[in-house]
Design a protein around this motif. Sequence first.
Motif, PDB file in Angstrom:
ATOM      1  N   ARG A  20       0.837  -1.177   0.002  1.00  0.00           N
ATOM      2  CA  ARG A  20       0.141   0.084   0.035  1.00  0.00           C
ATOM      3  C   ARG A  20       0.831   1.154   0.189  1.00  0.00           C
ATOM      4  N   TYR A  21       0.893   1.920  -1.066  1.00  0.00           N
ATOM      5  CA  TYR A  21       1.808   3.105  -0.944  1.00  0.00           C
ATOM      6  C   TYR A  21       1.028   4.328  -0.746  1.00  0.00           C
ATOM      7  N   ARG A  22       1.886   5.284  -0.466  1.00  0.00           N
ATOM      8  CA  ARG A  22       1.341   6.706   0.055  1.00  0.00           C
ATOM      9  C   ARG A  22       0.600   7.071  -1.061  1.00  0.00           C
ATOM     10  N   LYS A  23       1.002   7.034  -2.432  1.00  0.00           N
ATOM     11  CA  LYS A  23       0.232   7.717  -3.406  1.00  0.00           C
ATOM     12  C   LYS A  23       0.681   6.785  -4.766  1.00  0.00           C
ATOM     13  N   SER A  24      -0.024   7.250  -5.763  1.00  0.00           N
ATOM     14  CA  SER A  24      -0.024   6.506  -6.878  1.00  0.00           C
ATOM     15  C   SER A  24       1.255   7.232  -7.701  1.00  0.00           C
ATOM     16  N   TYR A  25       2.429   6.345  -8.194  1.00  0.00           N
ATOM     17  CA  TYR A  25       3.519   6.721  -8.748  1.00  0.00           C
ATOM     18  C   TYR A  25       3.506   6.381 -10.356  1.00  0.00           C
ATOM     19  N   GLY A  26       2.437   6.004 -10.957  1.00  0.00           N
ATOM     20  CA  GLY A  26       2.090   5.920 -12.442  1.00  0.00           C
ATOM     21  C   GLY A  26       3.200   5.047 -12.897  1.00  0.00           C
ATOM     22  N   ASP A  27       3.888   5.534 -13.702  1.00  0.00           N
ATOM     23  CA  ASP A  27       4.987   4.467 -14.258  1.00  0.00           C
ATOM     24  C   ASP A  27       6.184   4.328 -13.742  1.00  0.00           C
ATOM     25  N   MET A  28       6.312   5.257 -12.736  1.00  0.00           N
ATOM     26  CA  MET A  28       7.694   5.238 -11.888  1.00  0.00           C
ATOM     27  C   MET A  28       7.762   4.481 -10.918  1.00  0.00           C
ATOM     28  N   ASP A  29       9.102   4.004 -10.600  1.00  0.00           N
ATOM     29  CA  ASP A  29       9.099   3.074  -9.202  1.00  0.00           C
ATOM     30  C   ASP A  29       8.934   3.967  -8.177  1.00  0.00           C
ATOM     31  N   ALA A  30       8.417   3.181  -7.122  1.00  0.00           N
ATOM     32  CA  ALA A  30       8.364   3.704  -5.530  1.00  0.00           C
ATOM     33  C   ALA A  30       9.767   4.134  -5.056  1.00  0.00           C
ATOM     34  N   PRO A  31       9.808   5.090  -4.415  1.00  0.00           N
ATOM     35  CA  PRO A  31      11.085   5.149  -3.683  1.00  0.00           C
ATOM     36  C   PRO A  31      11.668   4.113  -2.768  1.00  0.00           C
ATOM     37  N   LYS A  32      12.790   3.936  -2.913  1.00  0.00           N
ATOM     38  CA  LYS A  32      13.386   2.885  -2.178  1.00  0.00           C
ATOM     39  C   LYS A  32      13.169   2.817  -0.685  1.00  0.00           C
ATOM     40  N   SER A  33      13.206   3.965  -0.058  1.00  0.00           N
ATOM     41  CA  SER A  33      12.831   3.849   1.196  1.00  0.00           C
ATOM     42  C   SER A  33      11.227   3.404   1.489  1.00  0.00           C
ATOM     43  N   GLU A  34      10.585   3.830   0.717  1.00  0.00           N
ATOM     44  CA  GLU A  34       8.837   3.147   0.808  1.00  0.00           C
ATOM     45  C   GLU A  34       9.006   1.896   0.720  1.00  0.00           C
ATOM     46  N   GLU A  35       9.777   1.108  -0.381  1.00  0.00           N
ATOM     47  CA  GLU A  35       9.688  -0.099  -0.524  1.00  0.00           C
ATOM     48  C   GLU A  35      10.309  -0.793   0.495  1.00  0.00           C
ATOM     49  N   ARG A  36      11.312  -0.382   1.045  1.00  0.00           N
ATOM     50  CA  ARG A  36      11.879  -0.983   2.354  1.00  0.00           C
ATOM     51  C   ARG A  36      11.041  -1.054   3.619  1.00  0.00           C
ATOM     52  N   ALA A  37      10.072   0.120   3.714  1.00  0.00           N
ATOM     53  CA  ALA A  37       9.175   0.142   4.778  1.00  0.00           C
ATOM     54  C   ALA A  37       8.062  -0.938   4.492  1.00  0.00           C
ATOM     55  N   ILE A  38       7.568  -1.043   3.417  1.00  0.00           N
ATOM     56  CA  ILE A  38       6.593  -1.771   3.087  1.00  0.00           C
ATOM     57  C   ILE A  38       6.802  -3.257   3.601  1.00  0.00           C
ATOM     58  N   ALA A  39       8.218  -3.729   2.798  1.00  0.00           N
ATOM     59  CA  ALA A  39       8.514  -5.127   3.027  1.00  0.00           C
ATOM     60  C   ALA A  39       8.971  -5.167   4.771  1.00  0.00           C
ATOM     61  N   ALA A  40       9.346  -4.348   5.098  1.00  0.00           N
ATOM     62  CA  ALA A  40       9.349  -4.651   6.660  1.00  0.00           C
ATOM     63  C   ALA A  40       8.351  -4.844   7.401  1.00  0.00           C
ATOM     64  N   ALA A  41       7.214  -3.986   7.092  1.00  0.00           N
ATOM     65  CA  ALA A  41       6.050  -4.190   7.667  1.00  0.00           C
ATOM     66  C   ALA A  41       5.279  -5.577   7.231  1.00  0.00           C
ATOM     67  N   ILE A  42       5.382  -6.226   6.256  1.00  0.00           N
ATOM     68  CA  ILE A  42       5.033  -7.382   5.819  1.00  0.00           C
ATOM     69  C   ILE A  42       5.663  -8.450   6.649  1.00  0.00           C
ATOM     70  N   ALA A  43       7.039  -8.097   6.590  1.00  0.00           N
ATOM     71  CA  ALA A  43       7.827  -9.236   7.460  1.00  0.00           C
ATOM     72  C   ALA A  43       7.495  -9.607   8.705  1.00  0.00           C
ATOM     73  N   LYS A  44       6.891  -8.694   9.275  1.00  0.00           N
ATOM     74  CA  LYS A  44       6.417  -8.879  10.765  1.00  0.00           C
ATOM     75  C   LYS A  44       5.004  -9.595  10.941  1.00  0.00           C
ATOM     76  N   VAL A  45       4.453  -9.696   9.670  1.00  0.00           N
ATOM     77  CA  VAL A  45       2.952 -10.256   9.768  1.00  0.00           C
ATOM     78  C   VAL A  45       3.070 -11.969   9.286  1.00  0.00           C
ATOM     79  N   LYS A  46       2.509 -12.703  10.056  1.00  0.00           N
ATOM     80  CA  LYS A  46       2.213 -13.949   9.820  1.00  0.00           C
ATOM     81  C   LYS A  46       1.018 -14.543   8.747  1.00  0.00           C
ATOM     82  N   PRO A  47       1.524 -15.145   7.513  1.00  0.00           N
ATOM     83  CA  PRO A  47       0.708 -15.159   6.454  1.00  0.00           C
ATOM     84  C   PRO A  47      -0.449 -16.042   6.760  1.00  0.00           C
ATOM     85  N   LEU A  48      -0.361 -16.959   7.849  1.00  0.00           N
ATOM     86  CA  LEU A  48      -1.789 -17.668   8.344  1.00  0.00           C
ATOM     87  C   LEU A  48      -2.145 -16.898   9.516  1.00  0.00           C
ATOM     88  N   SER A  49      -3.555 -16.500   9.461  1.00  0.00           N
ATOM     89  CA  SER A  49      -4.302 -15.933  10.309  1.00  0.00           C
ATOM     90  C   SER A  49      -5.441 -16.430  11.041  1.00  0.00           C
TER      91      SER A  49
END
Length: 632
Positions: free
Chosen positions: A305-334
């Motif tokens: 879930r990005y802060r905004k739409s980046y169109g055809d551009m890549d999202a900032p690396k810092s935002e990508e890392r923050a998203i990956a870190a948030a997902i890494a803390k969550v168990k796929p099974l719930s």
Amino acid sequence: MPKIAEISQHRLSSSSPWQESRVLSRRNRWPSWLRRDAAVLGRTASFGGAERGDEGKRERAGLLPRSARLLTGELAILAALSATALLLLGCQRDSGSAPQAQREPKAGQVDAKPGPDGAAPGGEVDGGRSPDPDRGARAKTAADTPQTIPDGPTTEPQYHVVARAKAGVSDDGEGNPRFKIFDADDGEVLIAHGPWLMRPDANGTLELDPRFIRGVELPESDPSAVTLAVDWTIHSLGGRWPDSLYMANTYVTPFRGDVYYNQTYRWLGDGWLRLDTERPRYVSFPERIEAWGDSIIALRSFAPRYRKSYGDMDAPKSEERAIAAAIAKVKPLSVYAGPAKAPRLSEAIADFDTRPSGELLGITAADPPRVLTYDPKTEVSTITALPEAAESSIFGIEIVDDGRGYAFGSTHDEEHEQDIPYLARFDGEAWHKEKGPPCGAGLVGVSWSESAGLYAICLNDRDFGVYPTGDLWRLISGGWIEVELPLRGSVTGVVADGPGGVWITTTLAAYGPKPPRKVLEVGGFDEIATRMAEYGPPSPTRLHCEASLEMHYTLLRGEPGGEHPEEKALLAKALVGDEAVDSVAVVEVEFRGEPRVALQVQIEIEASAIRKIERAFGERLGDTYCFSREPL
């Protein structure tokens, strides 16, 4: 748990990478090779674990933001990999010249307050087909495929049409709802037509019960816009009927910026409650939902879930890392409901099922895929190799009972340089490689019952550019035979142990074990959307709809029948000299199955005209519903 087999049939689209990451699976789950692509790229679930409550303490029944639809940046890589892998899978063909396979003859001529994320209290948050000229060249006779599986049926099933698409609805998969089948873990069979769920009555008859669309949100403000949808379907459904049933649906449209999103719901007895599965950095979505003892557990996938739409551009690396870190803390099974706690697994899994004894069995996302068994008593996971699976992709696992289960998918035949079905049987202690039906490139679903035997849905490559399609095969004492159904359409699901016998769905029809009182005929997405608007909440503003509809209706208090001269006189007097006089009429219209007197607004009118009508009709003026239908 056991019994069901179903195919997800999402279109490939370069503008919807998240959609592509779930292109094909039984009960709409990823094939293992797609999950492996995703895991390598780091774009979906990282398989770490969080403690109970890792997704927060929120629930909501109202509208949610649509940020999950805007998926950009490196996800395009996943889209390309997924599309390429799926295309390679679907385009494999047997170049042999074996004789025609045996075919089965045609038959049946024709509540407590939800907890966080919607969890119940105690729940953890966190017929025949289109002609195929290659079928004869691809198939083998049943005699050529000896079987060792002790699955011989004891009865001869009957397949009776219980529902069908109306004339004019095609089975090409685009812009048309498909029939799909689900089974709850208490033996109930539920059939979907697009996003509308149906439950057979005691006689096996289907009806469009408005309760099953109550609370389901329209994906477009204008109901007629859904006619442009690529797909709108129930993606996953599971749990127990009626107190612990959960559903997720998917809507796909070709418009950029609004290409794909999903919604998750809990059944409340007379309608659905929309659950809040959005978090600041990601959106979760149940791929499979199963009963697990007294609890309901789901395997989820995640979208960034990005802060905004980046169109055809890549999202900032810092935002990508923050998203990956948030997902890494969550168990796929719930755990959605019940006292259990979702396990912390030693490996990532692409699919799972549960045993009556309480163990959870999952197909790992490793290469080669293996079986992970989690014992909740010891909280220990063990890994077991699948036989002859080195060159295989396992699409799913189906546990029938403590002494029977199946893993199925595709494997590569080096000798003939082609992909063929993979099938392994679990006897309660070990896995055994078995010979699958002589068809296509792989199996996308299986279902078994003691009386009817083993069924398998085989991926074929007809019309593969739009949707993968399935052929249905059945194992009898002499080998595999192809099941012939009365109506054309590709198979989307089968439940061998349903109420009274075998239940089957195809793109164009649903089949039950006995003739219904009446065959239900259903239309396209436009008809479903109209019904949803009709049975949904009224417009917050009378005589006005946000969408630009061809027409909409405001109900009047009064008995239908006759010419309604009094109402027409009131309307004419109210709009004397107003240009809206030609845009509003007193009519009778079918509303929720009954004729009603209503004001039909054909073109949106000014607020001043609305006030005139409100003063003229007073308390006789009812609610406004935003649907288009010709008057009676």
